[in-house]
Write an enzyme that holds these catalytic residues in place. Sequence first.
Site, PDB file in Angstrom:
ATOM      1  N   TYR A 295       0.983  -1.277  -0.047  1.00  0.00           N
ATOM      2  CA  TYR A 295      -0.058   0.006  -0.004  1.00  0.00           C
ATOM      3  C   TYR A 295       0.815   1.109  -0.084  1.00  0.00           C
ATOM      4  O   TYR A 295       0.579   2.163  -0.665  1.00  0.00           O
ATOM      5  CB  TYR A 295      -0.838  -0.172   1.331  1.00  0.00           C
ATOM      6  CG  TYR A 295      -2.169   0.856   1.316  1.00  0.00           C
ATOM      7  CD1 TYR A 295      -2.891   0.971   0.230  1.00  0.00           C
ATOM      8  CD2 TYR A 295      -2.143   1.912   2.232  1.00  0.00           C
ATOM      9  CE1 TYR A 295      -3.989   1.734   0.295  1.00  0.00           C
ATOM     10  CE2 TYR A 295      -3.221   2.647   2.419  1.00  0.00           C
ATOM     11  CZ  TYR A 295      -4.096   2.524   1.358  1.00  0.00           C
ATOM     12  OH  TYR A 295      -5.331   3.417   1.493  1.00  0.00           O
TER      13      TYR A 295
ATOM     14  N   CYS B 148      -8.572   9.280   1.130  1.00  0.00           N
ATOM     15  CA  CYS B 148      -7.792   8.003   1.139  1.00  0.00           C
ATOM     16  C   CYS B 148      -6.460   8.137   0.598  1.00  0.00           C
ATOM     17  O   CYS B 148      -5.578   8.004   1.116  1.00  0.00           O
ATOM     18  CB  CYS B 148      -8.631   7.025   0.006  1.00  0.00           C
ATOM     19  SG  CYS B 148      -9.980   6.423   0.513  1.00  0.00           S
ATOM     20  N   HIS B 149      -6.294   9.036  -0.345  1.00  0.00           N
ATOM     21  CA  HIS B 149      -5.048   9.236  -0.870  1.00  0.00           C
ATOM     22  C   HIS B 149      -4.667  10.756  -1.275  1.00  0.00           C
ATOM     23  O   HIS B 149      -3.480  11.079  -1.877  1.00  0.00           O
ATOM     24  CB  HIS B 149      -4.534   8.316  -2.269  1.00  0.00           C
ATOM     25  CG  HIS B 149      -4.813   6.990  -1.966  1.00  0.00           C
ATOM     26  ND1 HIS B 149      -5.950   6.332  -2.236  1.00  0.00           N
ATOM     27  CD2 HIS B 149      -4.125   6.027  -1.245  1.00  0.00           C
ATOM     28  CE1 HIS B 149      -6.115   5.123  -1.879  1.00  0.00           C
ATOM     29  NE2 HIS B 149      -4.984   4.820  -1.282  1.00  0.00           N
ATOM     30  N   GLY B 150      -5.439  11.500  -0.567  1.00  0.00           N
ATOM     31  CA  GLY B 150      -5.172  12.993  -0.497  1.00  0.00           C
ATOM     32  C   GLY B 150      -5.251  13.891  -2.209  1.00  0.00           C
ATOM     33  O   GLY B 150      -4.509  14.676  -2.416  1.00  0.00           O
TER      34      GLY B 150
END
Lengths: 437, 184
Positions: A295, B148-150
């Site tokens: 991840y 989640c991932h900006g």
Amino acid sequence: MSGHSNYEPKTGFERWLDTRLPIVRLAYDSVIDFPTPKNLNYWWTFGGILAVCLGIQIVTGVVLAMHYVPHVDYAFNSVERIMRDVNYGWLVRYMHSNGASMFFIAVYIHMFRGLYYGSYKAPREVLWILGCVIYLLMMATAFMGYVLPWGQMSFHGAVVITNLFGALPVVGESITTWLWGGFAVDNPTLNRFFSLHFLLPFMIAGVVILHIWALHVPGNGNPTGVNVKSKEDTVPFHPYYTVKDGFAISIFLLMFAVFVFFQPNALGDAVNYVPANPLVTPAHIVPEWYFLPFYAILRAVPDKLAGVLLMFGAIAMLFVLPWLDTSKVRSMRYRPTAKLYFGIFVLACLVLGYCGGRLPDDHVIGNLSTFQLLDADLNSMVWLSRVATAYYFAYFVVVLPILGLTETPLPQPESISAPVLPANAPAGAAASPEKRG
Amino acid sequence: MADTVVGANPDPHASGEDPNRRDFIHIAAAVMAVGAVGALAWPFIDQMNPAGDTLALASVEFDLTKVEAGQQVTIKWRGKPLFIRNRTGKEIAEAIKDDTADLRDPQTDEQRHKPGKAQWLILVGTCTHLGCVPTFGGGDYGGWFCPCHGSHYDTSGRIRKGPAPTNLAVPDYTFLSDTKVKVG
């Protein structure tokens, strides 16, 4: 499974069976009489431990499937019913959920063992690749299993992972729709994940059989990396390694039991006890701990497709490893420089795992303020992930290919028996150490 | 074969082997088998695609009076969240001002709403990175922020910063009246 057999049927029934289905002979040759290097250390017990893990997961999983309902409206409640109402359901489920973590702890140790002792080198390349296939199947199984309780992490984890395939050019969108069976992760997705989660462990069991078959052709490696030269270098598998593996399995099961009975949710995420809500994503979405390094690699790259390719590339590295490492010396015991790089590699994997569990913009060092480097603060998890990711790949494509050509390894022992003998031992002693004093 | 007398057996079917005829049968049989396997494989692959009833649930109607200016309502459409945002004049102005900014997926604000309906922004509420649901009003551009991932989206739903490759998708929709839309 190969070579000659010392099995002698003792009873009339065994003789009768042996000429029809020599299954007792197969078992005898594989786990009783099998000649095994006499110097295997405890890092070699994880194969047996993994077999136990697979068995536990299959047995507990089949039981859970008797009570679980694979439907978006009932899945979460059926899991809670298992926990509260089904007799010993709490025990079986905690064994299964913690069992997945135990399985991955064991497989990671098993893999690092292989990396350190050069278990992937000739003639064991196929054995290693089959292991990589098992690892891939394990990841697919664990991912789909985590979706089944249909909590918030289950749902949004499934959304993120299935969307990874959407990064592929042209076909990406059709593939995600095909995986979902709809326009989003929904009931068809849950149903098929349940079906496949039931199937894959049996496929793993099948590949495990191939893995053991491929192991029994050249036989076990050993900590010196030196080939078995004579009968003096080996002992029969039983009782020497059945007992050693048995002891290691017992210790492992003790640790397993500590988690099941005292810390059953320590390795999971509390957010997954919130029922899935497709309209709200949890503020901090993370996979289970065993996927965190991958991840982190995914998030290290600001480009969607590149991130996905890099993540799958991290696993692809393992498959081609036998042809990347140019060193003829198997064991890093005799490769002091490689040992150093290996240590950093283990550290890089742990750092990636740490980064994967944090937010990308989190600071690495508390209040230290640095500057913006390209698209992110230098003192951020993103940059730490990038450094560790770069080393992860460099270890495979730069360090191992070049080091094998440039390093000077330490002298290797003549045989497995040789290193245990004093340097001034009389000539010929190495051939029959058991006759001394 | 070696001692076959030429002309002794005029019937070509009775003896001797014509390699071309034999090859033809082998190839034809193999092609049939591959075709049969392929034909059988397709139903097993296609069964995983959206079923008829899933496809049938494809459109929803929504009453816009439920959304005050400056607010957003999230409804479910095809299993995904759908953002219906009633933009303020300031938000619209910011979006138009950024039409000329350096955009990753260049689109003007005009292209992202129906003509004359600048206040109504209707978007599929899944981040184009990996499908999380961006939070309303967050991020550096006041549009949405994906936790989640900006990824940062502006008040037109255009990607401005972060890993997402494209703007938030605009679904097919029509205004049934001034206060009612049909999506899908």
